[in-house]
Design a protein around this motif. Structure first.
Motif, PDB file in Angstrom:
ATOM      1  N   THR A 108      10.780   3.173  13.581  1.00  0.00           N
ATOM      2  CA  THR A 108      10.010   2.747  12.413  1.00  0.00           C
ATOM      3  C   THR A 108       9.454   1.346  12.636  1.00  0.00           C
ATOM      4  O   THR A 108       8.277   1.077  12.357  1.00  0.00           O
ATOM      5  CB  THR A 108      10.904   2.759  11.158  1.00  0.00           C
ATOM      6  OG1 THR A 108      11.529   4.036  11.066  1.00  0.00           O
ATOM      7  CG2 THR A 108      10.094   2.494   9.914  1.00  0.00           C
ATOM      8  N   ALA A 112       6.425  -2.306   3.540  1.00  0.00           N
ATOM      9  CA  ALA A 112       6.425  -2.517   2.089  1.00  0.00           C
ATOM     10  C   ALA A 112       6.262  -4.002   1.783  1.00  0.00           C
ATOM     11  O   ALA A 112       5.692  -4.373   0.763  1.00  0.00           O
ATOM     12  CB  ALA A 112       7.729  -1.987   1.494  1.00  0.00           C
ATOM     13  N   ARG A 139      14.870  -4.279   6.672  1.00  0.00           N
ATOM     14  CA  ARG A 139      14.672  -5.436   5.807  1.00  0.00           C
ATOM     15  C   ARG A 139      14.887  -6.740   6.575  1.00  0.00           C
ATOM     16  O   ARG A 139      15.693  -6.810   7.496  1.00  0.00           O
ATOM     17  CB  ARG A 139      15.564  -5.376   4.575  1.00  0.00           C
ATOM     18  CG  ARG A 139      17.036  -5.430   4.880  1.00  0.00           C
ATOM     19  CD  ARG A 139      17.813  -5.064   3.637  1.00  0.00           C
ATOM     20  NE  ARG A 139      18.715  -3.982   3.929  1.00  0.00           N
ATOM     21  CZ  ARG A 139      19.655  -3.585   3.089  1.00  0.00           C
ATOM     22  NH1 ARG A 139      19.777  -4.129   1.918  1.00  0.00           N
ATOM     23  NH2 ARG A 139      20.468  -2.604   3.427  1.00  0.00           N
ATOM     24  N   ARG A 186       9.794  -5.371   5.741  1.00  0.00           N
ATOM     25  CA  ARG A 186      10.669  -4.523   4.962  1.00  0.00           C
ATOM     26  C   ARG A 186       9.996  -3.172   4.884  1.00  0.00           C
ATOM     27  O   ARG A 186       8.764  -3.078   4.760  1.00  0.00           O
ATOM     28  CB  ARG A 186      10.815  -5.130   3.567  1.00  0.00           C
ATOM     29  CG  ARG A 186      11.686  -4.354   2.625  1.00  0.00           C
ATOM     30  CD  ARG A 186      11.427  -4.845   1.208  1.00  0.00           C
ATOM     31  NE  ARG A 186      11.850  -3.809   0.296  1.00  0.00           N
ATOM     32  CZ  ARG A 186      13.019  -3.826  -0.329  1.00  0.00           C
ATOM     33  NH1 ARG A 186      13.829  -4.841  -0.173  1.00  0.00           N
ATOM     34  NH2 ARG A 186      13.353  -2.833  -1.112  1.00  0.00           N
ATOM     35  N   PHE A 187      10.780  -2.130   4.989  1.00  0.00           N
ATOM     36  CA  PHE A 187      10.188  -0.799   4.877  1.00  0.00           C
ATOM     37  C   PHE A 187      11.151   0.108   4.131  1.00  0.00           C
ATOM     38  O   PHE A 187      12.344   0.142   4.421  1.00  0.00           O
ATOM     39  CB  PHE A 187       9.898  -0.213   6.269  1.00  0.00           C
ATOM     40  CG  PHE A 187       9.127   1.069   6.213  1.00  0.00           C
ATOM     41  CD1 PHE A 187       7.750   1.059   6.008  1.00  0.00           C
ATOM     42  CD2 PHE A 187       9.774   2.293   6.332  1.00  0.00           C
ATOM     43  CE1 PHE A 187       7.032   2.236   5.940  1.00  0.00           C
ATOM     44  CE2 PHE A 187       9.063   3.481   6.271  1.00  0.00           C
ATOM     45  CZ  PHE A 187       7.690   3.446   6.077  1.00  0.00           C
ATOM     46  N   ASP A 188      10.641   0.793   3.121  1.00  0.00           N
ATOM     47  CA  ASP A 188      11.491   1.676   2.314  1.00  0.00           C
ATOM     48  C   ASP A 188      11.087   3.112   2.537  1.00  0.00           C
ATOM     49  O   ASP A 188       9.917   3.425   2.712  1.00  0.00           O
ATOM     50  CB  ASP A 188      11.313   1.375   0.813  1.00  0.00           C
ATOM     51  CG  ASP A 188      11.509  -0.089   0.518  1.00  0.00           C
ATOM     52  OD1 ASP A 188      12.522  -0.638   0.974  1.00  0.00           O
ATOM     53  OD2 ASP A 188      10.634  -0.677  -0.150  1.00  0.00           O
ATOM     54  N   PHE A 189      12.074   3.944   2.522  1.00  0.00           N
ATOM     55  CA  PHE A 189      11.830   5.373   2.476  1.00  0.00           C
ATOM     56  C   PHE A 189      12.347   5.773   1.112  1.00  0.00           C
ATOM     57  O   PHE A 189      13.328   5.190   0.656  1.00  0.00           O
ATOM     58  CB  PHE A 189      12.614   6.048   3.596  1.00  0.00           C
ATOM     59  CG  PHE A 189      12.154   7.442   3.869  1.00  0.00           C
ATOM     60  CD1 PHE A 189      10.925   7.653   4.462  1.00  0.00           C
ATOM     61  CD2 PHE A 189      12.944   8.529   3.515  1.00  0.00           C
ATOM     62  CE1 PHE A 189      10.490   8.932   4.719  1.00  0.00           C
ATOM     63  CE2 PHE A 189      12.507   9.809   3.771  1.00  0.00           C
ATOM     64  CZ  PHE A 189      11.274  10.010   4.375  1.00  0.00           C
ATOM     65  N   ARG A 228      15.827   4.846   0.011  1.00  0.00           N
ATOM     66  CA  ARG A 228      16.582   4.223   1.084  1.00  0.00           C
ATOM     67  C   ARG A 228      15.771   3.058   1.646  1.00  0.00           C
ATOM     68  O   ARG A 228      14.565   3.176   1.800  1.00  0.00           O
ATOM     69  CB  ARG A 228      16.827   5.248   2.196  1.00  0.00           C
ATOM     70  CG  ARG A 228      18.068   5.013   3.011  1.00  0.00           C
ATOM     71  CD  ARG A 228      18.563   6.363   3.542  1.00  0.00           C
ATOM     72  NE  ARG A 228      17.659   6.932   4.535  1.00  0.00           N
ATOM     73  CZ  ARG A 228      17.830   6.766   5.848  1.00  0.00           C
ATOM     74  NH1 ARG A 228      18.833   6.068   6.311  1.00  0.00           N
ATOM     75  NH2 ARG A 228      17.009   7.328   6.696  1.00  0.00           N
ATOM     76  N   VAL A 229      16.444   1.959   1.920  1.00  0.00           N
ATOM     77  CA  VAL A 229      15.766   0.851   2.595  1.00  0.00           C
ATOM     78  C   VAL A 229      15.969   1.037   4.092  1.00  0.00           C
ATOM     79  O   VAL A 229      17.087   1.080   4.576  1.00  0.00           O
ATOM     80  CB  VAL A 229      16.347  -0.501   2.151  1.00  0.00           C
ATOM     81  CG1 VAL A 229      15.620  -1.631   2.867  1.00  0.00           C
ATOM     82  CG2 VAL A 229      16.209  -0.663   0.651  1.00  0.00           C
ATOM     83  N   LEU A 230      14.873   1.214   4.840  1.00  0.00           N
ATOM     84  CA  LEU A 230      15.003   1.472   6.273  1.00  0.00           C
ATOM     85  C   LEU A 230      15.065   0.183   7.079  1.00  0.00           C
ATOM     86  O   LEU A 230      15.767   0.098   8.076  1.00  0.00           O
ATOM     87  CB  LEU A 230      13.844   2.339   6.761  1.00  0.00           C
ATOM     88  CG  LEU A 230      13.971   3.842   6.522  1.00  0.00           C
ATOM     89  CD1 LEU A 230      12.857   4.575   7.228  1.00  0.00           C
ATOM     90  CD2 LEU A 230      15.318   4.362   6.999  1.00  0.00           C
TER      91      LEU A 230
END
Lengths: 335, 263
Positions: free
Chosen positions: B45, B57, B21, B11-14, B17-19
Motif C-alpha cells: 500500500t 487519506a 499512519r 495515512r491511509f484508511d481502508f 481499518r487504518v492501514l
C-alpha cells in the motif's frame, strides 16, 4: 518486432488484393475476369461496357468494399478490445457490443426513418452494452479470474440486449419493419450500395486512425491498469478513448452489414500468429487480414449455393471452432 | 537539496481499518532504502502511494519538491521507475517489446518507436547481461529472467528514482544474490535513489544503506542495518520471542557472522 515484420503486411495485403480480384469476377451473371479485363483495357463494346460496368461497379464493388470495411473494422475493434481489457478472450461479440448495436439499430428503424437516428441509436446501445459488461466485471472485481468474469459480463449484456431486441421485433409492424429488421440483422452484404458506405466512411476512418495511432499505448494498457499507470499512462482516460473508438467501429459494422459475429475474435488471433502481439504491427495486419477474410467468406456465401447464405452464419460456424482452439492456448500466455 | 522523493505524515484508511499512519520518509541519490516488514504490514500500500497510484487519506508525497498529485502520470514516470513483483501478460510480447514500453508515455500520440528507443532498450538489457533475452517471449522466461527484463525496463526509463517491490522474492538463491548486488550497484554507479520492499531481513542486509521497519502500518524503527537489524527489533517486528529468533538466526549462520547484533 522481429524480422517477420518485414513481410507480414505486404503478404497480407497481397492476399487481400487476390481476394478482391476473385470476388470481382465471381458471381451469378456469368460475367467474370475476362470481361473485367476487357472492360478495364477498353476492349468492350459499348452496350457490354455499360452492362458490365453496372455489375462490376454498382453491384459487386460496393459489396466487396462493404465486406472489406466490416472485416477490417471488426478485426481492429477486436484486437483493440483484447489489448485494452488485457484479455485475449474478448471481442465485439463477447463484449455484448454487437447485440447492443443490433437492438439499437432495430429500435432506430422502428422509431425513425432517418439514417442519422439509426446510426446514433446503434452506437449508443453498443456503448451501453459494453457499459453493462464492464459494470458486471467491476462488481466482481475481486474474483480470482477477472478475465472470465468480463467474458461472463459480456454474455449477460448480450442476453439482455437480445431480449430487448426480441421485444422490438415483437412490437414492430410485421408487414413492413419486421422483415427488414430480421433480414438485415442476419448479417449480409446483399444490400450494400455506395450511399451506405459514404454515410459510414468518415467516422470509421477516424476511429481506425485513432486506434492505430494509439497502438503503442494499447501495448502498455494490455499489461493491466496499474502497470500501465506506473509506466506513465493515464490508463482510465486512454481506455475510454479506445472503448469509444472500437465501439464506433463495431456498431457501424452493424449498420452496414447487420450482425456478423466472431470476426473480431478469429482475425486478431490469426493475425497475432503472423505478426506477434505488438499492436503497432498487429492492428494493420488485423485490418488487412480481416478485410481479406470477410471478402473471401462473402464471395463463398454468394456463390457456393444457388441461393445466397447469410454471411453471418458462416463466420459464426468458423468462430466457434476458433474460440475452442484459442481457449486452449490462453492459459499458456500464448494467445 | 530537496530529496528526489519525500513523503510526509502519510495515512491511509481502508473501510473500518487504518492501514498506514504517520509515515514519513526520504530517499537520497546513491542510497538504497529497504522497507522491511511482515506480510500485511502495509508495504505494498505504501509503495502504491509513493508511486502516486493510490491517494493517501492524509499527508503528501513530493518529488524534488513537487506534489505528486499535481503531476501528470507521464511526468511521474520520468522521475520514478517501478519494478513490480510480478507482471503477467496475456500476450506473448518479447523481452525487448516489454522493455520498449518504458518510453511509450514520452512518445507523442502519433509517433512510432524510434531507433533511439531501441538502442536505449538494448543498452539497458545489455547492462544487466540480459541482451540475449531480447527476442525471447517474456511470459515463457524463468522468474529470474523476467525480473531482469523488468529491471531493464525500469533502467531504460532513465529515472532518478527506482522503486522495487520484493525484487528478490521467488528467485532461486543464486539469482537472489545477483539481483540484490545489482540493485546496490545501480545506486552506486548511476546515483539512483532506490527503495525496495522485502520481508526477508537478509535481503535488506545484502543491499540496503538504510532500513525502515514497518509493522501494522507504522514505522517501528529506522536506521542503518547495524542499528536496526538486531535480534530484539526483529523479534518485535515478527512477533517472536527473542530467544527463538536468536536460535534460528544462529542455526542459519546469520547471527554468528556478526551481522545481526544483539541490542
Amino acid at each position: 518486432m522481429k524480422a517477420r515484420a518485414a513481410w507480414v503486411l505486404p503478404g497480407v495485403a497481397a492476399l487481400l488484393v487476390l481476394m478482391v480480384i476473385i470476388a470481382l469476377g465471381a458471381g451469378r451473371f456469368g460475367i467474370g475476369w475476362v470481361e473485367l479485363a476487357q472492360l478495364i483495357s477498353g476492349h468492350a463494346g459499348e452496350a457490354d461496357a455499360s452492362r458490365w460496368g453496372n455489375i462490376f461497379f454498382q453491384l459487386r464493388l460496393p459489396r466487396i468494399l462493404a465486406a472489406a470495411v466490416v472485416g477490417s473494422s471488426l478485426a481492429v475493434a477486436g484486437a483493440s478490445y483484447q489489448a485494452m481489457f488485457a484479455n485475449p478472450l474478448v471481442s465485439p461479440n463477447l463484449c455484448g457490443v454487437l447485440a447492443g448495436s443490433s437492438f439499437g439499430a432495430a429500435l432506430g428503424m422502428v422509431i425513425s426513418n432517418s439514417w442519422v437516428v439509426v446510426q446514433l441509436t446503434t452506437f449508443v446501445f453498443g456503448l451501453a452494452a459494453v457499459g453493462v459488461a464492464l459494470g458486471i466485471a467491476a462488481l466482481f472485481r475481486r474474483s480470482s479470474d477477472p478475465m472470465l468474469i468480463l467474458v461472463l459480463g459480456g454474455i449477460v449484456a448480450s442476453a439482455l440486449f437480445s431480449a430487448l431486441l426480441a421485444i422490438v421485433k415483437y412490437l414492430a409492424d410485421p408487414y413492413d419493419k419486421l422483415p427488414s429488421i430480421v433480414y438485415w440483422l442476419m448479417g449480409s452484404f446483399a444490400l450494400s450500395e455506395w450511399s451506405l458506405l459514404a454515410r459510414t466512411a468518415l467516422p470509421m476512418i477516424v476511429a481506425l486512425g485513432i486506434l492505430m495511432a494509439m497502438a503503442g499505448r494499447l501495448n502498455v494498457l494490455s499489461l493491466g491498469d496499474e502497470p500501465a499507470r506506473a509506466l506513465g499512462l493515464s490508463a482510465g482516460r486512454l481506455r475510454l478513448v479506445a472503448i469509444l473508438m472500437a465501439t464506433v467501429l463495431s456498431s457501424l459494422t452493424v449498420v452496414i452489414g447487420g450482425e456478423i459475429g466472431w470476426i473480431g475474435l478469429i482475425i486478431p488471433h490469426a493475425a497475432r500468429m503472423l505478426s506477434g502481439p505488438d499492436n503497432r504491427l498487429l492492428l494493420p495486419a488485423s485490418a488487412l487480414l480481416g478485410a481479406a477474410f470477410l471478402v473471401g467468406v462473402d464471395t463463398t456465401a454468394r456463390t457456393l449455393f444457388l441461393s445466397e447464405i447469410p454471411v453471418g452464419i458462416i463466420t459464426a460456424l468458423l468462430g466457434v471452432v476458433t474460440f475452442v482452439a484459442v481457449l486452449g492456448r490462453v492459459r499458456k500466455g500464448w494467445a | 537539496m530537496t530529496a528526489p522523493l519525500a513523503a510526509r505524515h502519510l495515512r491511509f484508511d481502508f473501510p473500518g481499518r487504518v492501514l498506514l499512519r504517520g509515515i514519513s520518509l526520504e530517499l537520497r541519490p546513491g542510497r538504497v532504502t529497504a522497507l522491511l516488514g511482515p506480510n500485511g504490514s502495509g508495504k505494498s500500500t505504501l509503495l502504491r502511494i509513493l508511486l502516486g497510484l493510490l491517494e493517501p487519506a492524509a499527508g503528501e508525497v513530493r518529488l524534488s519538491g513537487e506534489n505528486i498529485r499535481e503531476m501528470r502520470r507521464a511526468d511521474v514516470a520520468c522521475r520514478i521507475a517501478f519494478v513490480p513483483q510480478q507482471t503477467a501478460s496475456a500476450f506473448a510480447y518479447t523481452a525487448l517489446e516489454m522493455v520498449l514500453m518504458s518510453w511509450e508515455s514520452r512518445r507523442p500520440f502519433l509517433a512510432q518507436g524510434s531507433a533511439r528507443d531501441r538502442q536505449i532498450a538494448m543498452a539497458a538489457l545489455d547492462q544487466l547481461g540480459a541482451a540475449g533475452l531480447a527476442d525471447r517471449t517474456f511470459s515463457l522466461l524463468s522468474g529470474g529472467e523476467r525480473q531482469l527484463v523488468l529491471l531493464a525496463r525500469a533502467l531504460a526509463q532513465e529515472t532518478p528514482i527506482l522503486i522495487l517491490d520484493e525484487p528478490a522474492t521467488g528467485l532461486d538463491y543464486g539469482n537472489q544474490i545477483r539481483m540484490l548486488e545489482m540493485i546496490a550497484d545501480l545506486a552506486r554507479s548511476l546515483k539512483k535513489a532506490i527503495l525496495q520492499t522485502t520481508h526477508a531481513p537478509e535481503h535488506a542486509l545484502a543491499s540496503a544503506d538504510d532500513i525502515i521497519l514497518l509493522k501494522e502500518g507504522r514505522i517501528l524503527q529506522r536506521g542503518s542495518p547495524e542499528e536496526v537489524l538486531t535480534a530484539s527489533t526483529l523479534a518485535s517486528l515478527y512477533d517472536l520471542p527473542v530467544e527463538k529468533f536468536e536460535r534460528y538466526l544462529r542455526n542459519a549462520g546469520l547471527l554468528s557472522a556478526g551481522e545481526f547484533t544483539r541490542s
